[in-house]
Design a protein around this motif. Structure first.
Motif: not given
Length: 207
Positions: A174-202
């Motif tokens: 789990h930690i390894g996958m999180a390290l490979g996705d800075p935007e996902a970590r940003r979402g958990m750290r700040t609560g906000v992600v980029s629109r581009e990432w949200a539309e691409r990954e979810h």
């Protein structure tokens, strides 16, 4: 959709997690980390010799394990957190498509449709919740030895030890996958992600 500009000149982000969900993630991660580290100090001879004070390590391990469910239980007062649990607990046809793509190692975003949480995250959350309950139950049997027969305690020790090793491996992944996705970590750290990432990954997430 909840939007905000992170800094002047940057594209507005999508609100992914509220304060309660982020707090649960941080506190649960901290408690789980204490459990894993103290378990390693109890079972790895080199670490046990280095740390010493076995009785103190045992007590810290026990109380950290008992506290593991507390963040989730406390956060149930949050409507946003309960909504996130609802998303995690809902498995749809698109999740089966996601899993088939994952088994084929197809990493194209178009092949892995996902709502707010993808199928892998849902399975991980469900497995970890179940594993935590089993660890709590077997740990209590090992702690309160007078309440259960010897054969129960022996079985509980076996399950507890091997499941602890499995949890350590899964957490490392789990930690390894999180390290490979800075935007996902940003979402958990700040609560906000980029629109581009949200539309691409979810792509199915109605934020």
């Amino acid at each position: 959709m909840s939007l905000r500009a992170d800094t002047p000149g940057r594209t507005a982000g999508v609100r992914r997690f509220g304060p309660a969900t982020r707090w649960v993630h941080r506190t649960t991660a901290a408690l789980m980390g204490v459990c894993v580290v103290t378990a390693a100090c109890l079972y790895v001879p080199q670490l046990a010799e280095l740390v010493g004070r076995r009785e103190l390590v045992v007590r810290v391990h026990e109380w950290a394990g008992l506290a593991l469910p507390v963040p989730v239980l406390a956060a149930l007062a949050s409507r946003a957190f309960r909504a996130d649990l609802g998303f995690l607990n809902r498995f749809g046809p698109h999740d089966r498509v996601w899993l088939r793509a994952a088994f084929r190692r197809d990493k194209r975003a178009a092949s892995r449709p996902a709502g707010k949480f993808n199928a892998g995250q849902k399975i991980y959350a469900a497995w970890l919740a179940g594993a935590t309950l089993v660890m709590l139950g077997t740990g209590l049997m090992m702690w309160f030895t007078q309440l259960t027969p010897l054969v129960w305690r022996t079985s509980a020790t076996f399950v507890h030890d091997w499941l602890a090793l499995t949890i350590g491996i899964v957490l490392a992944g789990h930690i390894g996958m999180a390290l490979g996705d800075p935007e996902a970590r940003r979402g958990m750290r700040t609560g906000v992600v980029s629109r581009e990432w949200a539309e691409r990954e979810h792509s199915l997430w109605r934020h």
